[in-house]
Design an enzyme around this catalytic site. Structure first.
Site, PDB file in Angstrom:
ATOM      1  N   LYS A  42      11.952   1.217  38.964  1.00  0.00           N
ATOM      2  CA  LYS A  42      12.776   2.396  39.223  1.00  0.00           C
ATOM      3  C   LYS A  42      12.321   3.541  38.323  1.00  0.00           C
ATOM      4  CE  LYS A  42      16.963  -0.110  40.545  1.00  0.00           C
ATOM      5  NZ  LYS A  42      17.128   0.467  41.895  1.00  0.00           N
ATOM      6  N   ARG A  68      19.526  -8.793  47.841  1.00  0.00           N
ATOM      7  CA  ARG A  68      19.644  -9.597  49.068  1.00  0.00           C
ATOM      8  C   ARG A  68      18.939 -10.944  48.914  1.00  0.00           C
ATOM      9  NH1 ARG A  68      16.830  -4.810  52.206  1.00  0.00           N
ATOM     10  NH2 ARG A  68      17.885  -3.813  50.468  1.00  0.00           N
TER      11      ARG A  68
END
Length: 504
Positions: free
Chosen positions: A286, A360
């Site tokens: 990030k 996920r």
């Protein structure tokens, strides 16, 4: 020093506030003496204030007339009480239309009222509320007012040199102090779960690792909750290759934390919460300011753990198990990498196209575990899953995904009741998850990101009734609003608790 060894952890373990102060609330059968008095005016009623002396009534009436105060919801008029009064300050608060008063409004009102009184440094507050009814009875309205007060009062300040130690004592004059106290007791248990979730979410990542979280979860055993923690070797042995891989880049590795409160012998409800204790993004690292907030990526796990604590403390007639996959998504020579293919416990292989789509992955194995070992009637997962969700519905709503219309209806109603509203988004775009070398990719090649993420999770729920709630943007607040202070919000505990206690 580890969070578990700090004194503050005692508060976390007990689901109490980490703030140095907490509002003291009692329900009374008559108006008490205090420095400040709060009275209410409904929009469709004339205020008489007959319980006050003539001089005070006259001054209040003049202030209301001068300010053209109609009693609209949340509006206030403040007056300095006459010398003859037992109170120093009187605050008139608008209720709006009395027959429209409900739990949602009273919780908001309590939060904003507390903020105003704290700003005024009112140490003792008497609240006259015995004459009001609405969509629900006086006792429930008063309990929700108190609920909002304490939800707003809770803050996380363990790192401040001078935390706020100011405390307010409230006495709320109600129709039945016994009934109001009984209504509030359940809300207090829910508050404890909210505070636990907030504190775990607000804690810094270096002090809230998967091991720290697991140790905090073990403290729920004192309430009769069965807690189990699977370590990396056990996770790998069970074939949970996705969960194992995401935690591989950190020194501690992954954990699977299970907290089971068995309040009855019904088929359990499974709550699955994403627990990324810090999300660097992995090799798809990030960038920008957002990375400093990535301690919040375990808010789903914090919320489902807080919900289990709330149900256990309330001795609720429910059978609920929280399954929380925990990992720190870090960069090291051991980290999983873009292009890797992971084998999930479901048997499906996943091509990793982006290591920043890790939530996920860990949820896929947790959903399998919940199904495999608990055979739940319903599974609900909570996750700070996608930025796409924020772009779709913002921060005032969470996004709900399900093919079960009844469950969506139930959660929509529960969310409105507790001010944690949901907005339904569609499932679909499964073909966007096609891979040339695996069964699935972990990101979609096209389509809305929140939907493709939800559809990915759908592949791991089998025939179980299932709801996915994306709480990205809801888990932390930069500013106070209504009953929610700045910091970790504990979002999810109240909607889950309301849904569970309503009999789903």
């Amino acid at each position: 020093m580890s969070i578990i060894s700090r004194l503050s952890t005692v508060a976390i373990a007990l689901g109490a506030s980490l703030s140095a102060h907490a509002a003291d609330i009692q329900f009374t059968s008559k108006l008490q003496d205090a420095k400040s008095l709060v009275v209410f005016k409904a929009e469709d009623q004339k205020a008489s204030f007959k319980f006050l002396d003539k001089a005070t009534r006259t001054q209040l009436s003049k202030a209301i007339e001068t300010e053209n105060f109609e009693g609209k919801f949340g509006k206030t008029v403040e007056v300095i009480a006459p010398v003859s009064s037992d109170y120093a300050r009187i605050l008139v608060v608008g209720l709006g239309k009395e027959d429209e008063l409900n739990a949602s409004k009273m919780t908001k009102l309590g939060g904003n009222l507390h903020a105003k009184l704290e700003d005024k440094k009112s140490e003792t507050v008497a609240i006259s509320f015995e004459s009001f009814e609405g969509e629900v009875n006086n006792s429930e309205l008063a309990a929700q007012l108190a609920h909002g007060i304490n939800l707003r009062d809770h803050t996380f300040e363990v790192y401040k040199k001078e935390p706020n130690t100011f405390n307010i004592s409230y006495s709320i004059d109600v129709d039945s102090k016994r009934k109001a106290a009984k209504e509030y007791l359940t809300l207090e248990h829910i508050q404890s779960g909210v505070f636990l979730a907030r504190d775990l979410t607000s804690e810094i990542a270096s002090e809230m690792t998967p091991v720290d979280f697991a140790n905090a979860a073990k403290q729920l055993e004192q309430y009769g909750v069965e807690v189990k923690v699977l370590e990396p070797a056990e996770i790998k042995e069970l074939g949970m290759g996705a969960l194992e891989a995401v935690g591989r880049g950190s020194a501690q590795g992954s954990r699977l934390v299970i907290a089971h409160y068995k309040g009855n012998n019904d088929t359990p409800i499974a709550l699955v919460g994403k627990g990324i204790t810090f999300d660097s993004g992995g090799y798809n690292v990030k960038t920008g300011k957002s990375i400093a907030l990535m301690k919040v990526d375990m808010a789903g796990a914090a919320a489902v753990l807080g919900t289990v604590q709330a149900m256990a403390k309330a001795k609720a007639d429910v059978n609920v198990v929280a399954v929380m996959p925990m990992a720190a998504n870090m960069v090291s020579e051991n980290s999983f990498a873009p292009g890797d293919v992971l084998r999930t416990a479901e048997g499906l292989s996943v091509e990793v196209l982006n290591t920043d789509a890790e939530g996920r992955l860990i949820l896929s194995d947790a959903l399998w575990y919940a199904r495999q070992f608990y055979k739940p009637e319903i599974m609900v997962d909570l996750a700070t899953l996608t930025g796409s969700k924020i772009r779709a519905v913002g921060n005032n709503y969470s996004a709900i995904f399900s093919e079960d219309d009844q469950l969506v209806k139930e959660f929509t109603l529960a969310g409105k009741t507790v001010n944690e509203q949901v907005w339904r988004l569609p499932l679909g775009y499964k073909d966007a998850l096609k891979s040339d070398i695996a069964d699935l990719t972990n990101i979609g090649s096209y389509g809305p990101g929140a939907t493709t993420a939800a559809t990915f999770l759908q592949q791991f729920v089998g025939d179980t009734r299932w709801v996915h709630i994306d709480i990205a943007g809801n888990a932390i607040s930069k500013k106070t609003k209504d009953e929610v202070p700045a910091g970790g919000t504990g979002y999810g505990v109240r909607i889950l608790s309301e849904w569970l206690l309503s009999g789903n």
